[in-house]
Motif scaffolding. Structure first.
Motif, mmCIF file in Angstrom:
data_model
loop_
_atom_site.group_PDB
_atom_site.id
_atom_site.type_symbol
_atom_site.label_atom_id
_atom_site.label_comp_id
_atom_site.label_asym_id
_atom_site.label_seq_id
_atom_site.Cartn_x
_atom_site.Cartn_y
_atom_site.Cartn_z
ATOM 1 N N UNK A 77 0.776 -1.184 -0.032
ATOM 2 C CA UNK A 77 0.094 -0.100 -0.011
ATOM 3 C C UNK A 77 0.746 1.378 0.178
ATOM 4 N N UNK A 78 0.366 2.165 -0.577
ATOM 5 C CA UNK A 78 1.031 3.766 -0.602
ATOM 6 C C UNK A 78 -0.121 4.469 -0.840
ATOM 7 N N UNK A 79 0.449 5.808 -0.572
ATOM 8 C CA UNK A 79 -0.551 7.007 -0.954
ATOM 9 C C UNK A 79 -0.505 7.135 -2.485
ATOM 10 N N UNK A 80 -1.815 7.321 -2.948
ATOM 11 C CA UNK A 80 -1.877 7.599 -4.228
ATOM 12 C C UNK A 80 -1.661 9.059 -4.554
ATOM 13 N N UNK A 81 -2.067 9.989 -3.954
ATOM 14 C CA UNK A 81 -1.886 11.618 -4.174
ATOM 15 C C UNK A 81 -1.178 11.980 -2.772
ATOM 16 N N UNK A 82 -0.058 12.299 -2.609
ATOM 17 C CA UNK A 82 0.698 12.625 -1.433
ATOM 18 C C UNK A 82 0.357 14.066 -0.867
ATOM 19 N N UNK A 83 -0.260 14.898 -2.032
ATOM 20 C CA UNK A 83 -0.701 16.166 -1.696
ATOM 21 C C UNK A 83 -2.171 16.381 -1.140
ATOM 22 N N UNK A 84 -2.641 15.238 -1.501
ATOM 23 C CA UNK A 84 -4.316 15.301 -0.927
ATOM 24 C C UNK A 84 -4.703 13.957 -0.149
ATOM 25 N N UNK A 85 -3.867 13.651 0.712
ATOM 26 C CA UNK A 85 -4.366 12.651 1.503
ATOM 27 C C UNK A 85 -4.790 13.369 2.894
ATOM 28 N N UNK A 86 -5.874 12.643 3.564
ATOM 29 C CA UNK A 86 -6.594 13.175 4.911
ATOM 30 C C UNK A 86 -5.581 13.260 5.967
ATOM 31 N N UNK A 87 -5.764 14.013 6.985
ATOM 32 C CA UNK A 87 -4.976 14.072 8.042
ATOM 33 C C UNK A 87 -4.843 12.772 8.831
ATOM 34 N N UNK A 88 -5.839 11.973 8.653
ATOM 35 C CA UNK A 88 -6.158 10.644 9.615
ATOM 36 C C UNK A 88 -6.171 9.600 8.685
ATOM 37 N N UNK A 89 -5.607 8.556 8.507
ATOM 38 C CA UNK A 89 -5.708 7.363 7.798
ATOM 39 C C UNK A 89 -5.895 6.114 8.497
ATOM 40 N N UNK A 90 -6.704 5.155 8.010
ATOM 41 C CA UNK A 90 -6.900 3.970 8.420
ATOM 42 C C UNK A 90 -6.178 2.972 7.327
ATOM 43 N N UNK A 91 -5.112 2.345 7.832
ATOM 44 C CA UNK A 91 -4.584 1.489 6.814
ATOM 45 C C UNK A 91 -5.280 0.206 6.871
ATOM 46 N N UNK A 92 -5.857 -0.445 5.706
ATOM 47 C CA UNK A 92 -6.738 -1.539 5.703
ATOM 48 C C UNK A 92 -6.035 -2.725 5.923
ATOM 49 N N UNK A 93 -6.677 -4.024 6.231
ATOM 50 C CA UNK A 93 -5.977 -5.221 6.456
ATOM 51 C C UNK A 93 -5.969 -6.195 5.175
ATOM 52 N N UNK A 94 -6.817 -5.494 4.266
ATOM 53 C CA UNK A 94 -6.978 -6.453 3.140
ATOM 54 C C UNK A 94 -7.654 -5.556 2.104
ATOM 55 N N UNK A 95 -7.441 -6.047 0.613
ATOM 56 C CA UNK A 95 -7.917 -5.449 -0.209
ATOM 57 C C UNK A 95 -7.978 -6.499 -1.456
ATOM 58 N N UNK A 96 -9.252 -6.134 -2.323
ATOM 59 C CA UNK A 96 -9.737 -7.399 -2.929
ATOM 60 C C UNK A 96 -9.643 -8.755 -2.571
ATOM 61 N N UNK A 97 -9.915 -8.783 -1.075
ATOM 62 C CA UNK A 97 -10.009 -10.387 -0.670
ATOM 63 C C UNK A 97 -8.593 -10.723 -0.486
ATOM 64 N N UNK A 98 -7.693 -10.021 -0.610
ATOM 65 C CA UNK A 98 -6.219 -10.482 -0.253
ATOM 66 C C UNK A 98 -5.529 -9.490 0.882
#
Length: 230
Positions: free
Chosen positions: A57-78
């Motif tokens: 995982x990474x930030x898609x747009x580093x200039x437009x990321x919210x102040x607080x993020x929750x990094x998910x444990x999975x994506x597309x079932x993986x």
């Protein structure tokens, strides 16, 4: 690490207009949290790891990321198992990083949070196995790192270079002495302490004080830097 829903439901707001560091009225803090804490995948870039069975995982747009993020444990079932090299570097708007409960993150990549100058505290999940060189380099306000790994993660070079001079580490009490002699971590042996029963979430714009009834009182650290959306 608690679910963010529990976090919202257990907040008690203390208002004191005589204290210049407390900013009223906080009537819409719950809706504000919904707007400015995100797990929205549109803010993140997900790439398959070499094994094709997990994601980084990474930030898609580093200039437009919210102040607080929750990094998910999975994506597309993986499972999401790695924070990409330089994945969130230079995200100067980033105050709070939360790992979703039962996180699968095993590796924090090279310079992953380099230059996140507003990041003050981070709680790393038990799944963490390695923290690569420079991961938190130049996070100049980073003061607390909470680790749930019973066995010390592999620690690269200059991971915590140019962080706060008051940086402390909190680890499982039964593992404290192991951390103090483990390669990399032993350099910080005077700053390693046992995890508290309740982790004080002194993150971002706020101080959170645990009350006797398991709710929190929330103080603004400095209303002069409080964003308009709060």
């Amino acid at each position: 690490m608690g679910d963010i829903t529990d976090f919202r439901e257990n907040i008690d707001i203390l208002i004191d207009e005589n204290n210049p560091k407390i900013q009223p009225p906080f009537k819409s803090i719950n809706s504000s949290l919904d707007k400015y804490i995100t797990t929205d995948p549109s803010y993140f870039q997900f790439e398959l790891n070499h094994n094709q069975s997990s994601y980084m995982i990474s930030a898609k747009d580093k200039t437009n990321i919210p102040s607080m993020v929750i990094l998910p444990k999975e994506y597309n079932g993986l499972p999401v198992t790695k924070i990409k090299n330089n994945g969130f570097s230079g995200c100067t708007n980033l105050f709070i990083v939360i790992f979703e409960d039962k996180s699968n993150i095993k590796k924090i990549g090279l310079f992953a949070f380099y230059g996140c100058t507003q990041l003050e505290s981070i709680e790393l999940p038990q799944s963490i196995k390695s923290i690569k060189p420079g991961a938190f380099h130049s996070c100049s306000k980073l003061q607390q790192v909470y680790l749930h790994s019973k066995y010390p993660p592999q620690l690269g070079k200059v991971v915590f270079c140019q962080t706060s001079p008051t940086l402390d580490f909190y680890v499982p009490s039964k593992s404290k002495e192991l951390y103090k002699v483990f390669d990399g971590w032993k350099d910080y042996k005077k700053c390693i302490f046992s995890l508290p029963c309740n982790i004080p979430s002194n993150l971002g714009f706020f101080n959170f004080i645990l009350n006797d009834d398991d709710t929190y009182t929330v103080y603004v650290k400095d209303k002069k830097i409080l964003p308009n959306h709060w």
